[in-house]
Design a protein around this motif. Structure first.
Motif, mmCIF file in Angstrom:
data_model
loop_
_atom_site.group_PDB
_atom_site.id
_atom_site.type_symbol
_atom_site.label_atom_id
_atom_site.label_comp_id
_atom_site.label_asym_id
_atom_site.label_seq_id
_atom_site.Cartn_x
_atom_site.Cartn_y
_atom_site.Cartn_z
ATOM 1 N N UNK B 49 -7.415 -6.183 -3.855
ATOM 2 C CA UNK B 49 -6.753 -5.603 -2.698
ATOM 3 C C UNK B 49 -5.574 -4.751 -3.155
ATOM 4 N N UNK B 50 -5.224 -3.792 -2.327
ATOM 5 C CA UNK B 50 -4.070 -2.938 -2.595
ATOM 6 C C UNK B 50 -3.169 -2.943 -1.376
ATOM 7 N N UNK B 51 -1.894 -3.262 -1.632
ATOM 8 C CA UNK B 51 -0.907 -3.196 -0.556
ATOM 9 C C UNK B 51 0.113 -2.099 -0.837
ATOM 10 N N UNK B 52 0.615 -2.083 -2.062
ATOM 11 C CA UNK B 52 1.608 -1.096 -2.451
ATOM 12 C C UNK B 52 1.789 -1.198 -3.953
ATOM 13 N N UNK B 53 2.613 -0.308 -4.513
ATOM 14 C CA UNK B 53 2.935 -0.402 -5.924
ATOM 15 C C UNK B 53 1.921 0.288 -6.810
ATOM 16 N N UNK B 54 1.635 -0.322 -7.930
ATOM 17 C CA UNK B 54 0.730 0.259 -8.921
ATOM 18 C C UNK B 54 -0.597 0.627 -8.267
ATOM 19 N N UNK B 55 -1.004 1.857 -8.447
ATOM 20 C CA UNK B 55 -2.205 2.328 -7.756
ATOM 21 C C UNK B 55 -3.497 1.892 -8.436
ATOM 22 N N UNK B 56 -3.390 1.329 -9.616
ATOM 23 C CA UNK B 56 -4.568 0.783 -10.288
ATOM 24 C C UNK B 56 -4.507 -0.730 -10.151
ATOM 25 N N UNK B 57 -5.497 -1.272 -9.473
ATOM 26 C CA UNK B 57 -5.492 -2.691 -9.133
ATOM 27 C C UNK B 57 -6.597 -3.409 -9.900
ATOM 28 N N UNK B 58 -6.228 -4.527 -10.493
ATOM 29 C CA UNK B 58 -7.227 -5.321 -11.199
ATOM 30 C C UNK B 58 -7.715 -6.436 -10.284
ATOM 31 N N UNK B 59 -8.999 -6.730 -10.371
ATOM 32 C CA UNK B 59 -9.553 -7.780 -9.544
ATOM 33 C C UNK B 59 -10.320 -8.797 -10.363
ATOM 34 N N UNK B 60 -11.119 -9.557 -9.677
ATOM 35 C CA UNK B 60 -11.914 -10.577 -10.352
ATOM 36 C C UNK B 60 -13.203 -9.969 -10.884
ATOM 37 N N UNK B 61 -13.864 -10.690 -11.740
ATOM 38 C CA UNK B 61 -15.177 -10.311 -12.281
ATOM 39 C C UNK B 61 -15.131 -8.998 -13.045
ATOM 40 N N UNK B 62 -13.976 -8.601 -13.540
ATOM 41 C CA UNK B 62 -13.871 -7.386 -14.340
ATOM 42 C C UNK B 62 -13.798 -6.097 -13.543
#
Lengths: 113, 112
Positions: B49-62
Motif C-alpha cells: 500500500x502507498x499512503x505517502x512518502x517514498x514513492x517506491x513501496x515494498x510489499x510481500x512476496x517480492x
C-alpha cells in the motif's frame, strides 16, 4: 485464529428464498464492510458500519439488509433472492473509517438457482 | 468521475521472467493506493500500500510498486515470477472513509 471469518463459505439456494451471511472479526476493529464480487470479478462496496452505525450505503437493493449487533459482527441478510445476486460476498474490517489496516475475509460464494 | 483502471485484463508470463502490472487512477487528490492478490477460490490478500512518502513501496512476496503522481499511476512489479504468483491482481484506491474502489483486475498466468 482467523481474523475475519465468514460463514458459510458456500451457499446454494433457490430464487425467492431469504438467506443470511455472517461475518465476525477478532481484530478489535471498529469498522466493517461488505463487498460484492460479480461473475466478472468486479469488486464493489455495498455497506460499511462504524461502531454499529451505518456509514456507507451504496445503491444496493432494499432486499439487502446489513445488521451489526456489535462491533465484531456484521451480518448480511438478503430477502427474495434473485439470480443476479449470485456472486462472492466479502466481509472486511478496519480500524477507523479508513483503509490503513483493512483485512478481508475469505468470501462467501452465493449461488442462486 | 473517480476511477481505477487496470489496462491489462490478462497477462501471460514465463516463470522467472519479470512482471509489471499497470494501474492508473483518476482522482482529485492523491489517494491511498493498494494492490491486492486473489488466488483461485481465495480471498483478497494485501500485497502493498502507498499512503505517502517514498514513492517506491515494498510489499510481500517480492512485489514492489511505484507511485508516479505525474502519471497518476501505481504500477506493480516483480523481478522474477514464480508459478505460485498465478492469480488475479487488483489495484484499489481509498476514496473516502474506507470505501475502496477496485480496478477490474488483471489475471496473471505463469507458464513453465
Amino acid at each position: 485464529d482467523t481474523a475475519v471469518s465468514q460463514t458459510p463459505k458456500y451457499l446454494v439456494t433457490q430464487m425467492g428464498n431469504d438467506k443470511s451471511i455472517k461475518c465476525e472479526q477478532n481484530l478489535g476493529h471498529d469498522t466493517m464492510y461488505w463487498y460484492k464480487q460479480d461473475s466478472k470479478k468486479f469488486l464493489k462496496i455495498m455497506f460499511s458500519y462504524n461502531n454499529k452505525e451505518l456509514i456507507i450505503n451504496e445503491t444496493v437493493p432494499n432486499r439487502f439488509s446489513p445488521k451489526s449487533p456489535d462491533k465484531a459482527h456484521l451480518n448480511l441478510h438478503i430477502n427474495s433472492l434473485e439470480l443476479g445476486d449470485s456472486a462472492v460476498y466479502f466481509c472486511a474490517s478496519s480500524q477507523g473509517t479508513g483503509s490503513v489496516r483493512y483485512t478481508f475475509g475469505s468470501g462467501t460464494r452465493l449461488t442462486v438457482v | 468521475a473517480q476511477s481505477v483502471t487496470q489496462p491489462d485484463i490478462h497477462i501471460t508470463v514465463s516463470e522467472g521472467a519479470s512482471l509489471e502490472l499497470r494501474c492508473n487512477y483518476s482522482y482529485g487528490a492523491t489517494p491511498y493506493l493498494f494492490w491486492y492478490v486473489q488466488s483461485p477460490g481465495q480471498g483478497l490478500q494485501l500485497l502493498l500500500k502507498y499512503f505517502s512518502g517514498d514513492t517506491l513501496v515494498q510489499g510481500i512476496k517480492g512485489f514492489e510498486a511505484e507511485f508516479k503522481r505525474s502519471q497518476s499511476s501505481f504500477n506493480l512489479r516483480k523481478p522474477s515470477v514464480h508459478w505460485s504468483d498465478a492469480a488475479e491482481y487488483f489495484c484499489a484506491v481509498d476514496l473516502v472513509r474506507g470505501k475502496l474502489q477496485f480496478g477490474a483486475g488483471t489475471q496473471v498466468v505463469v507458464t513453465p
